[in-house]
Motif scaffolding. Structure first.
Motif, PDB file in Angstrom:
ATOM      1  N   ALA A 132      86.581  61.067  46.178  1.00 37.02           N
ATOM      2  CA  ALA A 132      87.090  62.436  46.300  1.00 37.02           C
ATOM      3  C   ALA A 132      85.947  63.413  46.548  1.00 37.02           C
ATOM      4  N   ALA A 133      84.804  63.185  45.882  1.00 34.43           N
ATOM      5  CA  ALA A 133      83.646  64.059  46.067  1.00 34.43           C
ATOM      6  C   ALA A 133      83.100  63.951  47.482  1.00 34.43           C
ATOM      7  N   ALA A 134      82.958  62.722  47.980  1.00 37.43           N
ATOM      8  CA  ALA A 134      82.414  62.511  49.313  1.00 37.43           C
ATOM      9  C   ALA A 134      83.315  63.108  50.385  1.00 37.43           C
ATOM     10  N   ILE A 135      84.613  62.969  50.209  1.00 36.74           N
ATOM     11  CA  ILE A 135      85.560  63.521  51.189  1.00 36.74           C
ATOM     12  C   ILE A 135      85.422  65.038  51.258  1.00 36.74           C
ATOM     13  N   HIS A 136      85.254  65.678  50.096  1.00 41.26           N
ATOM     14  CA  HIS A 136      85.170  67.141  50.116  1.00 41.26           C
ATOM     15  C   HIS A 136      83.830  67.610  50.692  1.00 41.26           C
ATOM     16  N   SER A 137      82.734  66.940  50.350  1.00 39.56           N
ATOM     17  CA  SER A 137      81.443  67.319  50.934  1.00 39.56           C
ATOM     18  C   SER A 137      81.487  67.190  52.455  1.00 39.56           C
ATOM     19  N   ARG A 159      92.946  66.060  45.897  1.00 33.82           N
ATOM     20  CA  ARG A 159      92.025  65.077  46.483  1.00 33.82           C
ATOM     21  C   ARG A 159      91.819  63.892  45.542  1.00 33.82           C
ATOM     22  N   VAL A 160      91.728  64.168  44.246  1.00 32.20           N
ATOM     23  CA  VAL A 160      91.561  63.093  43.268  1.00 32.20           C
ATOM     24  C   VAL A 160      92.811  62.216  43.229  1.00 32.20           C
ATOM     25  N   SER A 161      93.989  62.827  43.301  1.00 32.83           N
ATOM     26  CA  SER A 161      95.230  62.050  43.331  1.00 32.83           C
ATOM     27  C   SER A 161      95.284  61.152  44.562  1.00 32.83           C
ATOM     28  N   ARG A 162      94.866  61.675  45.700  1.00 33.65           N
ATOM     29  CA  ARG A 162      94.881  60.876  46.934  1.00 33.65           C
ATOM     30  C   ARG A 162      93.937  59.678  46.853  1.00 33.65           C
ATOM     31  N   SER A 163      92.903  59.787  46.030  1.00 29.55           N
ATOM     32  CA  SER A 163      91.970  58.668  45.886  1.00 29.55           C
ATOM     33  C   SER A 163      92.546  57.566  44.994  1.00 29.55           C
ATOM     34  N   GLY A 164      93.669  57.870  44.337  1.00 27.67           N
ATOM     35  CA  GLY A 164      94.312  56.878  43.482  1.00 27.67           C
ATOM     36  C   GLY A 164      93.991  57.011  42.007  1.00 27.67           C
ATOM     37  N   TYR A 165      93.335  58.093  41.632  1.00 23.42           N
ATOM     38  CA  TYR A 165      92.955  58.319  40.231  1.00 23.42           C
ATOM     39  C   TYR A 165      94.054  59.122  39.549  1.00 23.42           C
ATOM     40  N   PHE A 206      83.133  60.186  36.029  1.00 18.21           N
ATOM     41  CA  PHE A 206      82.393  61.100  36.901  1.00 18.21           C
ATOM     42  C   PHE A 206      82.109  60.423  38.240  1.00 18.21           C
ATOM     43  N   GLY A 207      82.110  61.231  39.283  1.00 20.87           N
ATOM     44  CA  GLY A 207      81.674  60.784  40.601  1.00 20.87           C
ATOM     45  C   GLY A 207      81.056  61.953  41.324  1.00 20.87           C
ATOM     46  N   SER A 208      80.088  61.699  42.171  1.00 19.18           N
ATOM     47  CA  SER A 208      79.449  62.796  42.905  1.00 19.18           C
ATOM     48  C   SER A 208      79.012  62.310  44.273  1.00 19.18           C
ATOM     49  N   ALA A 209      78.726  63.268  45.150  1.00 21.41           N
ATOM     50  CA  ALA A 209      78.276  62.935  46.499  1.00 21.41           C
ATOM     51  C   ALA A 209      77.477  64.099  47.055  1.00 21.41           C
ATOM     52  N   VAL A 210      76.433  63.791  47.811  1.00 15.42           N
ATOM     53  CA  VAL A 210      75.698  64.794  48.573  1.00 15.42           C
ATOM     54  C   VAL A 210      75.558  64.261  49.988  1.00 15.42           C
ATOM     55  N   ILE A 211      75.792  65.123  50.971  1.00 18.33           N
ATOM     56  CA  ILE A 211      75.680  64.734  52.377  1.00 18.33           C
ATOM     57  C   ILE A 211      74.782  65.738  53.085  1.00 18.33           C
ATOM     58  N   TYR A 219      72.012  72.954  54.743  1.00 16.63           N
ATOM     59  CA  TYR A 219      71.502  71.665  55.197  1.00 16.63           C
ATOM     60  C   TYR A 219      71.984  70.498  54.347  1.00 16.63           C
ATOM     61  N   ASN A 220      72.676  70.770  53.239  1.00 15.73           N
ATOM     62  CA  ASN A 220      73.345  69.707  52.498  1.00 15.73           C
ATOM     63  C   ASN A 220      74.463  70.303  51.653  1.00 15.73           C
ATOM     64  N   TYR A 221      75.427  69.440  51.299  1.00 14.96           N
ATOM     65  CA  TYR A 221      76.593  69.861  50.519  1.00 14.96           C
ATOM     66  C   TYR A 221      76.811  68.865  49.389  1.00 14.96           C
ATOM     67  N   TRP A 222      76.871  69.410  48.157  1.00 19.27           N
ATOM     68  CA  TRP A 222      77.008  68.592  46.942  1.00 19.27           C
ATOM     69  C   TRP A 222      78.381  68.809  46.328  1.00 19.27           C
ATOM     70  N   THR A 223      78.967  67.714  45.813  1.00 17.22           N
ATOM     71  CA  THR A 223      80.221  67.810  45.067  1.00 17.22           C
ATOM     72  C   THR A 223      80.139  66.905  43.840  1.00 17.22           C
ATOM     73  N   GLN A 224      80.436  67.474  42.671  1.00 22.98           N
ATOM     74  CA  GLN A 224      80.582  66.709  41.431  1.00 22.98           C
ATOM     75  C   GLN A 224      82.048  66.752  41.027  1.00 22.98           C
ATOM     76  N   VAL A 225      82.608  65.617  40.617  1.00 21.66           N
ATOM     77  CA  VAL A 225      83.998  65.571  40.161  1.00 21.66           C
ATOM     78  C   VAL A 225      84.039  64.911  38.790  1.00 21.66           C
ATOM     79  N   PHE A 226      84.705  65.573  37.850  1.00 17.99           N
ATOM     80  CA  PHE A 226      84.856  65.092  36.465  1.00 17.99           C
ATOM     81  C   PHE A 226      86.325  64.758  36.241  1.00 17.99           C
TER      82      PHE A 226
END
Length: 229
Positions: A132-137, A159-165, A206-211, A219-226
């Motif tokens: 979910a974090a990676a998709i939003h970033s 977004r979290v529901s769509r990931s199956g959580y 927890f899950g997170s992503a930076v792209i 120049y980069n986008y970070w998302t943390q999901v709890f």
């Protein structure tokens, strides 16, 4: 009839006005032609920082809670086997560092802008929250925006529901324009609302992503999901 001195004085005044106008115009054009790669703070984003060069970015926070765990729409329902999805995901060293920094913050009592938080249990890495974090970033990059509402109108809960959580509470911190995990965490912990997301004891996963990108404003986008189930 005006004497030569009067005309000379008038000429000096006109030259002075022209020079001042040119300087102002040049200053304005210089600003417009050299946009910063960091975010401009809105009043609610102003956070004291130790190093403006490193920590002058942008952050935002979202929180949702619900009692109904079942997906409300077909698009939000799980479409793959949970065990297979879990096996396909493993935290990278960079993601493990972010998880470590979050858990280190939760291991200490903390004052989040006047709201005192006791220590909280460590979080576990969850592949669906990472998804979910990676998709939003990636969405923020593709559509060149910075907000919790996705380009399709989705919220973090959707977004979290769509990931199956299947969740009962979920929260999201986003950031843009920071050099590394430590810089992001230093800024998030300096913000009362983001700090509260990090310290909330109800969250256990927890899950997170930076792209990185050169196709969007930052120049980069970070998302943390709890998440809590």
């Amino acid at each position: 009839m005006k004497g030569p001195g009067s005309y000379l004085l008038l000429l000096v005044i006109l030259i002075g006005i022209s020079v001042a106008s040119y300087r102002l115009q040049s200053a304005g054009d210089g600003y417009l032609n050299h946009p910063t790669r960091f975010a401009v703070h809105s009043p609610q984003d102003v956070i004291p920082t130790r190093n403006e060069l490193l920590f002058n970015g942008r952050v935002a926070r979202s929180y949702e809670e619900r009692e109904v765990l079942e997906a409300e729409h077909d698009a939000d329902r799980l479409t793959e086997d949970p065990a297979q999805a879990a096996e396909a995901c493993e935290a990278t060293p960079d993601q493990q560092e972010m998880l470590h920094l979050v858990n280190r913050a939760r291991a200490r009592q903390r004052d989040c802008g006047g709201e005192f938080h006791q220590t909280a249990p460590p979080l576990r890495w969850n592949c669906r929250l990472h998804e979910a974090a990676a998709i939003h970033s990636q969405d923020m990059i593709d559509a060149d925006f910075f907000d919790h509402q996705g380009s399709d109108g989705s919220t973090v809960g959707m977004r979290v529901s769509r990931s199956g959580y299947e969740w009962r509470a979920v929260a999201e911190n986003i950031a843009a324009g920071y050099p590394d995990n430590r810089a992001v965490m230093a800024n998030l912990l300096s913000s009362p609302t983001h700090c509260s997301n990090i310290m909330d004891p109800k969250f256990r996963e927890f899950g997170s992503a930076v792209i990185d990108t050169d196709q969007a404003h930052y120049y980069n986008y970070w998302t943390q999901v709890f998440g809590a189930r």
